[in-house]
Design an enzyme around this catalytic site. Structure first.
Site, PDB file in Angstrom:
ATOM      1  N   PHE A   1      -9.753   6.769  -7.751  1.00  0.00           N
ATOM      2  CA  PHE A   1     -10.269   7.461  -6.563  1.00  0.00           C
ATOM      3  C   PHE A   1      -9.507   6.936  -5.356  1.00  0.00           C
ATOM      4  CE2 PHE A   1     -12.683   7.364  -2.681  1.00  0.00           C
ATOM      5  CZ  PHE A   1     -13.126   8.673  -2.573  1.00  0.00           C
TER       6      PHE A   1
ATOM      7  N   TYR B   1       0.863  -1.186   0.000  1.00  0.00           N
ATOM      8  CA  TYR B   1       0.000   0.000   0.000  1.00  0.00           C
ATOM      9  C   TYR B   1       0.898   1.233   0.000  1.00  0.00           C
ATOM     10  CZ  TYR B   1      -4.489   2.274   0.906  1.00  0.00           C
ATOM     11  OH  TYR B   1      -5.644   3.010   0.797  1.00  0.00           O
TER      12      TYR B   1
ATOM     13  N   ASP C   1     -22.814 -13.961  -8.131  1.00  0.00           N
ATOM     14  CA  ASP C   1     -23.912 -14.908  -7.924  1.00  0.00           C
ATOM     15  C   ASP C   1     -23.655 -15.698  -6.635  1.00  0.00           C
ATOM     16  OD1 ASP C   1     -26.235 -16.216  -8.336  1.00  0.00           O
ATOM     17  OD2 ASP C   1     -25.597 -17.311 -10.127  1.00  0.00           O
TER      18      ASP C   1
ATOM     19  N   SER D   1     -20.245  -4.807  -1.376  1.00  0.00           N
ATOM     20  CA  SER D   1     -19.145  -4.365  -0.501  1.00  0.00           C
ATOM     21  C   SER D   1     -19.700  -3.259   0.405  1.00  0.00           C
ATOM     22  CB  SER D   1     -17.982  -3.826  -1.337  1.00  0.00           C
ATOM     23  OG  SER D   1     -18.338  -2.574  -1.897  1.00  0.00           O
TER      24      SER D   1
ATOM     25  N   VAL E   1      -9.526   7.931  -1.234  1.00  0.00           N
ATOM     26  CA  VAL E   1     -10.043   8.816  -0.185  1.00  0.00           C
ATOM     27  C   VAL E   1      -8.889   9.454   0.597  1.00  0.00           C
ATOM     28  CG1 VAL E   1     -10.402   7.005   1.578  1.00  0.00           C
ATOM     29  CG2 VAL E   1     -11.886   9.005   1.549  1.00  0.00           C
TER      30      VAL E   1
HETATM   31  P1  NDP Z   1     -15.700  -5.419   1.712  1.00  0.00           P
HETATM   32  O1  NDP Z   1     -14.852  -6.447   2.346  1.00  0.00           O
HETATM   33  O2  NDP Z   1     -16.889  -4.871   2.404  1.00  0.00           O
HETATM   34  O3  NDP Z   1     -16.228  -5.964   0.315  1.00  0.00           O
HETATM   35  C1  NDP Z   1     -15.457  -6.614  -0.609  1.00  0.00           C
HETATM   36  C2  NDP Z   1     -16.372  -6.959  -1.789  1.00  0.00           C
HETATM   37  O4  NDP Z   1     -15.587  -7.447  -2.851  1.00  0.00           O
HETATM   38  C3  NDP Z   1     -17.426  -8.004  -1.463  1.00  0.00           C
HETATM   39  O5  NDP Z   1     -18.671  -7.494  -1.814  1.00  0.00           O
HETATM   40  C4  NDP Z   1     -17.034  -9.182  -2.346  1.00  0.00           C
HETATM   41  O6  NDP Z   1     -18.125  -9.796  -2.944  1.00  0.00           O
HETATM   42  C5  NDP Z   1     -16.254  -8.518  -3.454  1.00  0.00           C
HETATM   43  N1  NDP Z   1     -15.248  -9.386  -4.047  1.00  0.00           N
HETATM   44  C6  NDP Z   1     -14.168  -9.917  -3.438  1.00  0.00           C
HETATM   45  N2  NDP Z   1     -13.447 -10.627  -4.315  1.00  0.00           N
HETATM   46  C7  NDP Z   1     -14.091 -10.550  -5.510  1.00  0.00           C
HETATM   47  C8  NDP Z   1     -13.854 -11.094  -6.797  1.00  0.00           C
HETATM   48  N3  NDP Z   1     -12.784 -11.842  -7.053  1.00  0.00           N
HETATM   49  N4  NDP Z   1     -14.746 -10.817  -7.769  1.00  0.00           N
HETATM   50  C9  NDP Z   1     -15.829 -10.070  -7.539  1.00  0.00           C
HETATM   51  N5  NDP Z   1     -16.104  -9.519  -6.328  1.00  0.00           N
HETATM   52  C10 NDP Z   1     -15.248  -9.769  -5.326  1.00  0.00           C
HETATM   53  O7  NDP Z   1     -14.704  -4.262   1.278  1.00  0.00           O
HETATM   54  P2  NDP Z   1     -14.776  -2.688   1.403  1.00  0.00           P
HETATM   55  O8  NDP Z   1     -16.112  -2.178   1.044  1.00  0.00           O
HETATM   56  O9  NDP Z   1     -14.159  -2.280   2.671  1.00  0.00           O
HETATM   57  O10 NDP Z   1     -13.762  -2.299   0.230  1.00  0.00           O
HETATM   58  C11 NDP Z   1     -14.029  -2.664  -1.099  1.00  0.00           C
HETATM   59  C12 NDP Z   1     -12.855  -2.249  -1.959  1.00  0.00           C
HETATM   60  O11 NDP Z   1     -12.762  -0.858  -1.961  1.00  0.00           O
HETATM   61  C13 NDP Z   1     -11.505  -2.759  -1.485  1.00  0.00           C
HETATM   62  O12 NDP Z   1     -10.723  -3.084  -2.611  1.00  0.00           O
HETATM   63  C14 NDP Z   1     -10.932  -1.564  -0.765  1.00  0.00           C
HETATM   64  O13 NDP Z   1      -9.530  -1.563  -0.718  1.00  0.00           O
HETATM   65  C15 NDP Z   1     -11.465  -0.460  -1.636  1.00  0.00           C
HETATM   66  N6  NDP Z   1     -11.545   0.841  -0.994  1.00  0.00           N
HETATM   67  C16 NDP Z   1     -10.859   1.839  -1.587  1.00  0.00           C
HETATM   68  C17 NDP Z   1     -10.921   3.111  -1.104  1.00  0.00           C
HETATM   69  C18 NDP Z   1     -10.196   4.177  -1.824  1.00  0.00           C
HETATM   70  O14 NDP Z   1     -10.106   5.291  -1.323  1.00  0.00           O
HETATM   71  N7  NDP Z   1      -9.662   3.911  -2.983  1.00  0.00           N
HETATM   72  C19 NDP Z   1     -11.661   3.429   0.120  1.00  0.00           C
HETATM   73  C20 NDP Z   1     -12.433   2.317   0.634  1.00  0.00           C
HETATM   74  C21 NDP Z   1     -12.333   1.058   0.104  1.00  0.00           C
HETATM   75  P3  NDP Z   1     -19.154 -10.764  -2.186  1.00  0.00           P
HETATM   76  O15 NDP Z   1     -20.173  -9.833  -1.610  1.00  0.00           O
HETATM   77  O16 NDP Z   1     -19.680 -11.592  -3.281  1.00  0.00           O
HETATM   78  O17 NDP Z   1     -18.381 -11.522  -1.168  1.00  0.00           O
END
Ligand code: NDP
Length: 356
Positions: free
Chosen positions: A287, A57, A191, A168, A289
């Site tokens: 993006f 990171y 799915d 997510s 944050v």
């Molecule tokens: P969560 O752990 O809440 O959610 C992760 C999601 O990713 C789940 O919905 C999961 O799906 C999905 N997922 C995981 N692997 C795969 C895959 N191989 N194919 C498709 N879907 C997949 O995470 P967060 O909401 O905390 O964060 C989500 C992303 O956003 C992360 O990558 C995080 O680093 C990024 N992020 C970036 C920020 C920025 O400023 N750039 C700020 C906040 C977050 P399922 O529901 O099916 O399990």
């Protein structure tokens, strides 16, 4: 004196092998007049915290011996809620019992207590309107959703956006915030056996439509989406997955649309058809944050203010999470470490919040 515990790392690698618990002494009252003594109330385990420990990171704390570790170390975690235990004589804006969050990243939130100065802290209301979980997770997931929907494209009520990672925590916040802004949304999800329940849940939160990756990849299904949007262009795309999921989602964007990439959960690159750039004038940006704290001064504070209003009005629900309990004052180093290791393992299944 207080015995504080912190989850630290002194080298980068697999978090389960790398993190350790370090105990250290703190005075029970700040000695320096500007200092504030804190006890942690809750801290989430976010994907970026894990990426920091892995060393992949770009924003990370420096490794130091400040806490008395043998090796230079850093405390894990960037987000969390703390309760003020005591303040130094020169601190007038905070008092014992107040809720605070770190004003910046790299604070090191996976710890039982902290001693810092008041300029590093942002006060949050603790009058019962915000839950501990809401306050402890306000700066990353809902803040990202809010900023992506409001700072990049001038969206008007009735406009459409599309996102992947709809389930997510960022995606769920975007669904709800989008609804309060009068926006219509299409969320792509993976799915699963209980797809019907997930669709219902997200629709309840305010999603206009929820589609699977298979539907997202089907040309035939594209016609259904055109019917839904009644020919209106989809103006904004939010991408946290990458790979073919994103390529297929981008094809749904309208002329002059903006695509914001904020994550890469599939670990696959962003690949976009050339035609989208030439014939649809697509704008594709990243993006982050964390960068917005510097890039758009004041954005962090104004976003938090707006989110507090949404939580208070009930338009934004608490982040869906599992809680792992740990004691700030009792228990062994092993127990403290085990709680965070459990969180790391379980975080593949959903958001984990360690509560004290
Ligand atoms: P969560 O752990 O809440 O959610 C992760 C999601 O990713 C789940 O919905 C999961 O799906 C999905 N997922 C995981 N692997 C795969 C895959 N191989 N194919 C498709 N879907 C997949 O995470 P967060 O909401 O905390 O964060 C989500 C992303 O956003 C992360 O990558 C995080 O680093 C990024 N992020 C970036 C920020 C920025 O400023 N750039 C700020 C906040 C977050 P399922 O529901 O099916 O399990």
């Amino acid at each position: 004196e207080i015995t504080a515990k912190a989850i630290v790392y002194s080298s980068y690698g697999d978090p389960l092998d790398t993190i350790a618990c370090h105990s250290y002494k703190l005075p029970s009252k700040p000695i320096n007049g500007k200092e504030v003594l804190l006890q942690t109330l809750a801290c989430p385990l976010n994907p970026s915290d894990i990426n920091q420990i892995q060393g992949v990171y770009p924003s990370r704390p420096s490794l130091t011996k400040e806490l008395g570790t043998i090796e230079p170390s850093a405390v894990c975690g960037n987000e969390g809620l703390f309760k003020v235990l005591a303040t130094g004589s020169e601190v007038s804006e905070l008092k014992a019992g107040d809720w605070v969050i770190p004003s910046n990243v790299n604070f090191g939130t996976w710890r039982s207590h902290a001693l810092t100065t008041s300029e590093n802290l942002t006060k949050l209301p603790n009058d019962g309107k915000l839950s501990i979980a809401e306050a402890a997770t306000i700066t990353v997931n809902p803040s990202s959703a809010y900023q992506m929907l409001t700072l990049y494209v001038d969206l008007k009520p009735g406009d459409w956006f599309i996102q992947n990672g709809g389930n997510s925590q960022v995606g769920r916040a975007a669904i709800q915030i989008g609804k309060t802004l009068g926006l219509k949304s299409i969320s792509v999800v993976r799915d699963r056996p209980d797809l019907k329940e997930l669709k219902e849940e997200l629709t309840q939160l305010g999603a206009t439509h929820v589609i699977t990756e298979e539907e997202n990849s089907s040309r035939e299904f594209g016609k259904t989406i055109k019917q839904w949007t009644e020919g209106k262009p989809i103006k904004l795309g939010l991408n946290c997955i990458g790979g073919s999921n994103l390529t297929n989602m981008a094809r749904k964007l309208g002329k002059d649309a903006t695509l914001l990439t904020y994550g890469a959960m599939s670990l696959k690159p962003v690949s976009l058809p050339t035609s989208l750039f030439i014939f649809k004038n697509l704008t594709a940006k990243g993006f982050w944050v964390t960068e917005n704290i510097k890039r758009i001064p004041g954005s962090r504070e104004s976003t938090i203010k707006e989110l507090i209003k949404l939580y208070e009005s009930g338009d934004l629900a608490e982040i869906k999470h599992d809680e792992i309990e740990v004691s700030a004052n009792e228990g062994t180093e092993e127990e403290f470490l085990a709680a965070f290791k459990k969180g790391l393992v379980e975080s593949k299944k959903g958001k984990q919040l360690v509560v004290f």
